[in-house]
Write a protein that holds these residues in place. Sequence first.
Motif, short mmCIF file in Angstrom:
data_model
loop_
_atom_site.label_atom_id
_atom_site.label_comp_id
_atom_site.label_asym_id
_atom_site.label_seq_id
_atom_site.Cartn_x
_atom_site.Cartn_y
_atom_site.Cartn_z
N VAL A 273 -6.32 -1.15 -7.59
CA VAL A 273 -6.35 -0.37 -8.83
C VAL A 273 -6.49 1.12 -8.51
O VAL A 273 -5.78 1.96 -9.09
CB VAL A 273 -7.50 -0.83 -9.73
CG1 VAL A 273 -7.64 0.10 -10.93
CG2 VAL A 273 -7.25 -2.26 -10.20
N ASP A 274 -7.40 1.46 -7.59
CA ASP A 274 -7.58 2.87 -7.23
C ASP A 274 -6.32 3.45 -6.62
O ASP A 274 -5.95 4.60 -6.91
CB ASP A 274 -8.75 3.01 -6.25
CG ASP A 274 -10.09 2.74 -6.89
OD1 ASP A 274 -10.16 2.76 -8.14
OD2 ASP A 274 -11.07 2.50 -6.16
N SER A 275 -5.66 2.67 -5.77
CA SER A 275 -4.43 3.15 -5.16
C SER A 275 -3.34 3.35 -6.20
O SER A 275 -2.57 4.31 -6.14
CB SER A 275 -3.96 2.17 -4.08
OG SER A 275 -2.78 2.61 -3.46
N TYR A 276 -3.30 2.46 -7.17
CA TYR A 276 -2.27 2.51 -8.22
C TYR A 276 -2.51 3.68 -9.17
O TYR A 276 -1.58 4.40 -9.54
CB TYR A 276 -2.28 1.20 -8.99
CG TYR A 276 -1.15 1.04 -9.98
CD1 TYR A 276 0.08 0.52 -9.60
CD2 TYR A 276 -1.31 1.42 -11.32
CE1 TYR A 276 1.10 0.37 -10.51
CE2 TYR A 276 -0.28 1.26 -12.24
CZ TYR A 276 0.92 0.74 -11.83
OH TYR A 276 1.94 0.61 -12.73
N LEU A 277 -3.78 3.89 -9.55
CA LEU A 277 -4.09 4.91 -10.55
C LEU A 277 -4.36 6.28 -9.96
O LEU A 277 -3.87 7.29 -10.47
CB LEU A 277 -5.30 4.46 -11.38
CG LEU A 277 -5.14 3.23 -12.26
CD1 LEU A 277 -6.45 2.89 -12.96
CD2 LEU A 277 -4.03 3.43 -13.29
N LEU A 278 -5.15 6.31 -8.89
CA LEU A 278 -5.59 7.60 -8.35
C LEU A 278 -4.61 8.14 -7.32
O LEU A 278 -4.20 9.31 -7.39
CB LEU A 278 -6.98 7.46 -7.73
CG LEU A 278 -8.07 6.94 -8.68
CD1 LEU A 278 -9.41 6.81 -7.95
CD2 LEU A 278 -8.21 7.86 -9.89
N ASP A 279 -4.25 7.31 -6.36
CA ASP A 279 -3.34 7.78 -5.31
C ASP A 279 -1.88 7.68 -5.73
O ASP A 279 -1.01 8.31 -5.12
CB ASP A 279 -3.56 6.96 -4.03
CG ASP A 279 -4.99 7.06 -3.53
OD1 ASP A 279 -5.63 8.10 -3.80
OD2 ASP A 279 -5.46 6.11 -2.89
N LYS A 280 -1.64 6.85 -6.77
CA LYS A 280 -0.28 6.65 -7.30
C LYS A 280 0.69 6.16 -6.23
O LYS A 280 1.86 6.55 -6.20
CB LYS A 280 0.23 7.93 -7.96
CG LYS A 280 -0.62 8.34 -9.16
CD LYS A 280 -0.05 9.54 -9.90
CE LYS A 280 -0.90 9.88 -11.11
NZ LYS A 280 -0.41 11.04 -11.86
N ASN A 281 0.17 5.29 -5.34
CA ASN A 281 1.02 4.68 -4.32
C ASN A 281 1.63 3.39 -4.86
O ASN A 281 1.43 2.31 -4.32
CB ASN A 281 0.20 4.38 -3.05
CG ASN A 281 -0.29 5.64 -2.39
OD1 ASN A 281 0.37 6.67 -2.43
ND2 ASN A 281 -1.46 5.56 -1.77
N ARG A 282 2.35 3.52 -5.97
CA ARG A 282 2.80 2.33 -6.67
C ARG A 282 3.96 1.63 -5.96
O ARG A 282 4.24 0.47 -6.21
CB ARG A 282 3.19 2.69 -8.10
CG ARG A 282 2.01 3.26 -8.86
CD ARG A 282 2.34 3.79 -10.22
NE ARG A 282 1.18 4.42 -10.84
CZ ARG A 282 1.17 5.01 -12.03
NH1 ARG A 282 2.29 5.05 -12.74
NH2 ARG A 282 0.07 5.54 -12.50
N SER A 283 4.65 2.35 -5.10
CA SER A 283 5.75 1.73 -4.36
C SER A 283 5.30 1.24 -2.98
O SER A 283 6.08 0.60 -2.28
CB SER A 283 6.91 2.73 -4.20
OG SER A 283 6.46 3.88 -3.50
N SER A 284 4.07 1.53 -2.61
CA SER A 284 3.56 1.08 -1.32
C SER A 284 3.31 -0.43 -1.35
O SER A 284 3.17 -1.03 -2.41
CB SER A 284 2.25 1.80 -0.97
OG SER A 284 2.46 3.20 -0.92
N THR A 285 3.25 -1.03 -0.16
CA THR A 285 2.97 -2.46 -0.06
C THR A 285 1.48 -2.68 0.12
O THR A 285 0.75 -1.77 0.53
CB THR A 285 3.74 -3.08 1.12
OG1 THR A 285 3.27 -2.47 2.34
CG2 THR A 285 5.23 -2.84 0.97
N VAL A 286 1.04 -3.88 -0.17
CA VAL A 286 -0.39 -4.18 -0.04
C VAL A 286 -0.84 -4.11 1.41
O VAL A 286 -2.00 -3.79 1.69
CB VAL A 286 -0.72 -5.56 -0.64
CG1 VAL A 286 -0.61 -5.52 -2.15
CG2 VAL A 286 0.18 -6.64 -0.07
#
Length: 291
Positions: A273-286
Amino acid sequence: MSKWLQVRFRFHPLFTIVMLLSLATGHFLESATLFGIVFLHELGHYGAAAAFGWRVREIRLLPFGGVLIVDELASVPSREEMIVALAGPLQHVWLIALGLLCQSLAVGDPVWWQYFIEVNVMIGLFNLLPILPLDGGKLLQGVLGEWIPYQRTIVYAAWTSMVLSLLVTVWAVWPSGSGHIEMNLLMIGLFLFYQNWVHRKQLPYHFLRFLMNRQKVSERLAFMGTHARPIVVSGQRGIGEVVKLFMREKYHLIYIVGNQGRIQGTLPEQKLVDSYLLDKNRSSTVSDLLT
């Protein structure tokens, strides 16, 4: 718009139109009765929401009920939302009982009491239709959320609401024995369809708000004690894809599987969630979050 009980009451234009049409046709008593029933319906919602400590910003009155504008979207237990949704239709139970009692005791005009009972039955049952923003639509969304991820829940509920509201509109103009169009039902059907058309376009924002509230929800679940619901994904799955698998009332641990089915690592849901919202790494893989 008026303010009472420290809450703003806003009359939707559709409510005003229906009231004016009733007045223009010489049905003042019926209009006043409709207003009173709808008002008590909304007080039921408000009372339940206040009992749970919700912050109610506004109550919008509609001809068939109303909508509570609250700050607790997807942050409170779905059980609370379903109870608040049911509190409105439940008001009609005691109102119908009151009408039947007064009829049996011959109190007042029996014709008016019959209208009073019929309107309560109509509004109560209509609100239980599984169409947003009706109470039945909120109940549908709550039930779906117990079984499928939240993102799918809001999508399915929105499309179901659009289809059913369109059917209400078609029913209003369908040739009947009376041979005329049901104008009130037609306006309501068109209003519901328009509302859900707009709501469908706002679903990404609803999902973002769901993610923004995940930390609060996770803390609540941890405080009560809960079993973690695992999500097993390939390391190549995108973060944006995985967060769409989150369920509303579950805490998730994400297991990342590599070659030959081996577990590469485990991540708490808040990391994604933090990566998605704060870092905006939405295209990154888990798997990128493991490094």
